[in-house]
Design an enzyme around this catalytic site. Structure first.
Site, PDB file in Angstrom:
ATOM      1  N   HIS A  57     -34.288 -16.587 -37.124  1.00  0.00           N
ATOM      2  CA  HIS A  57     -33.075 -16.922 -37.870  1.00  0.00           C
ATOM      3  C   HIS A  57     -32.031 -17.369 -36.848  1.00  0.00           C
ATOM      4  O   HIS A  57     -31.197 -16.581 -36.405  1.00  0.00           O
ATOM      5  CB  HIS A  57     -32.586 -15.700 -38.653  1.00  0.00           C
ATOM      6  CG  HIS A  57     -31.457 -15.980 -39.593  1.00  0.00           C
ATOM      7  ND1 HIS A  57     -31.307 -15.315 -40.789  1.00  0.00           N
ATOM      8  CD2 HIS A  57     -30.420 -16.848 -39.521  1.00  0.00           C
ATOM      9  CE1 HIS A  57     -30.221 -15.760 -41.408  1.00  0.00           C
ATOM     10  NE2 HIS A  57     -29.664 -16.680 -40.648  1.00  0.00           N
ATOM     11  N   GLU A  88     -35.379 -19.186 -40.858  1.00  0.00           N
ATOM     12  CA  GLU A  88     -34.357 -18.795 -41.818  1.00  0.00           C
ATOM     13  C   GLU A  88     -32.993 -19.306 -41.374  1.00  0.00           C
ATOM     14  O   GLU A  88     -32.751 -19.528 -40.187  1.00  0.00           O
ATOM     15  CB  GLU A  88     -34.277 -17.270 -41.938  1.00  0.00           C
ATOM     16  CG  GLU A  88     -35.553 -16.606 -42.376  1.00  0.00           C
ATOM     17  CD  GLU A  88     -35.397 -15.102 -42.483  1.00  0.00           C
ATOM     18  OE1 GLU A  88     -36.249 -14.479 -43.142  1.00  0.00           O
ATOM     19  OE2 GLU A  88     -34.437 -14.546 -41.900  1.00  0.00           O
ATOM     20  N   HIS A 209     -35.677  -7.395 -45.432  1.00  0.00           N
ATOM     21  CA  HIS A 209     -34.396  -6.819 -45.024  1.00  0.00           C
ATOM     22  C   HIS A 209     -34.464  -5.304 -45.150  1.00  0.00           C
ATOM     23  O   HIS A 209     -34.518  -4.744 -46.242  1.00  0.00           O
ATOM     24  CB  HIS A 209     -33.206  -7.347 -45.823  1.00  0.00           C
ATOM     25  CG  HIS A 209     -31.932  -7.310 -45.010  1.00  0.00           C
ATOM     26  ND1 HIS A 209     -31.518  -8.366 -44.234  1.00  0.00           N
ATOM     27  CD2 HIS A 209     -31.025  -6.328 -44.839  1.00  0.00           C
ATOM     28  CE1 HIS A 209     -30.392  -8.063 -43.618  1.00  0.00           C
ATOM     29  NE2 HIS A 209     -30.075  -6.824 -43.953  1.00  0.00           N
TER      30      HIS A 209
END
Length: 262
Positions: A57, A88, A209
């Site tokens: 990310h 991401e 997450h």
């Protein structure tokens, strides 16, 4: 067959794939100018231990993953054709530049602010649909699967499908907080309902997450059709004690226990 490529129409068609997020490896490396720990070496160790994918990310401030990491991992993964590369980020910030340059297997659109510590909510519909539509279309035209980071909101799944996205990634922080509390069952029910709605609309299903070795198996038992989990913070934290290879194998065992559950 790589589980990331299965249709995900039922919970037992291939094991859920584990994609290892390497952001925290890069965060540690960036504290010194020595180039250690190596992000690409960590990717190799994770893949050799059985991980089916790598996630990064890259944020605009490059506080962990940097642009050269994105490209170095893309080159590395040409040697691992069975593995998938997931990038991401916010497509309204810097993500699309990487999608155009690297063309990963999957890009996950995340609505985080540039200065945000970590992702903390999903996209909203219909509010975000109009600005996401051309970006979803562009990524798919490049041959890149598009996953939208979403809260467990069953009624939003039709809007995601109509937008043209391929998958949703369920934001699982609320489940992680509820795990082991009296609220666990009711929170999980919301994720189960959202997964069923996503599958009904023909969407693939990812999750991530704050998933960890304690809560992952329970989540996969309850939530049908999860094709991929992306795990970084807890996995890298565990690796400090257990080593990265053994930690990856631990997470794979958590996944396998879910699929062995009657």
């Amino acid at each position: 067959m790589n589980p990331l490529l299965t249709t995900g129409l039922d919970a037992h068609r291939g094991f859920t794939a584990l994609s290892v997020n390497l952001n925290k490896v890069a965060l540690l490396r960036n504290t010194r100018a020595l180039g250690i720990p190596s992000v690409t070496r960590a990717a190799v160790v994770a893949l050799e231990a059985g991980a089916q994918g790598i996630t990064v990310h890259p944020r605009p401030d490059e506080r962990h993953i940097r642009a050269h990491d994105v490209h170095a991992l893309a080159e590395l993964l040409t040697q691992w054709p069975q593995a998938e590369y997931n990038i991401e980020g916010n497509p309204l910030h810097n993500l699309m530049d990487f999608v155009r340059a690297v063309r990963p297997h999957q890009c996950t659109f995340v609505p985080d602010a540039a200065d945000q510590a970590t992702s903390d909510h999903g996209w909203l519909f219909p509010q975000d649909g109009e600005r996401l539509k051309p970006l979803v279309d562009e990524a798919r035209s490049l041959g890149v699967r598009v996953s939208l980071f979403m809260d467990p909101t069953p009624q939003a799944m039709r809007a995601v499908r109509e937008l043209g996205a391929d998958r949703v990634e369920l934001y699982t922080e609320t489940y992680a907080r509820a795990h082991g509390t009296p609220e666990q069952a009711s929170v999980l029910a919301g994720f189960t309902a959202t997964a069923e709605a996503a599958l009904h609309e023909g969407l693939g299903l990812n999750a991530g997450h704050d998933l960890n070795r304690d809560n992952l198996t329970d989540f996969l038992i309850a939530v049908p059709g999860v094709q991929e989990v992306s795990i970084g913070h807890a996995l890298i934290a565990d690796a400090l004690e257990r080593g990265l290879s053994e930690t990856v194998r631990d997470y794979l065992r958590c996944i396998h226990r879910a699929f062995a559950h009657p």
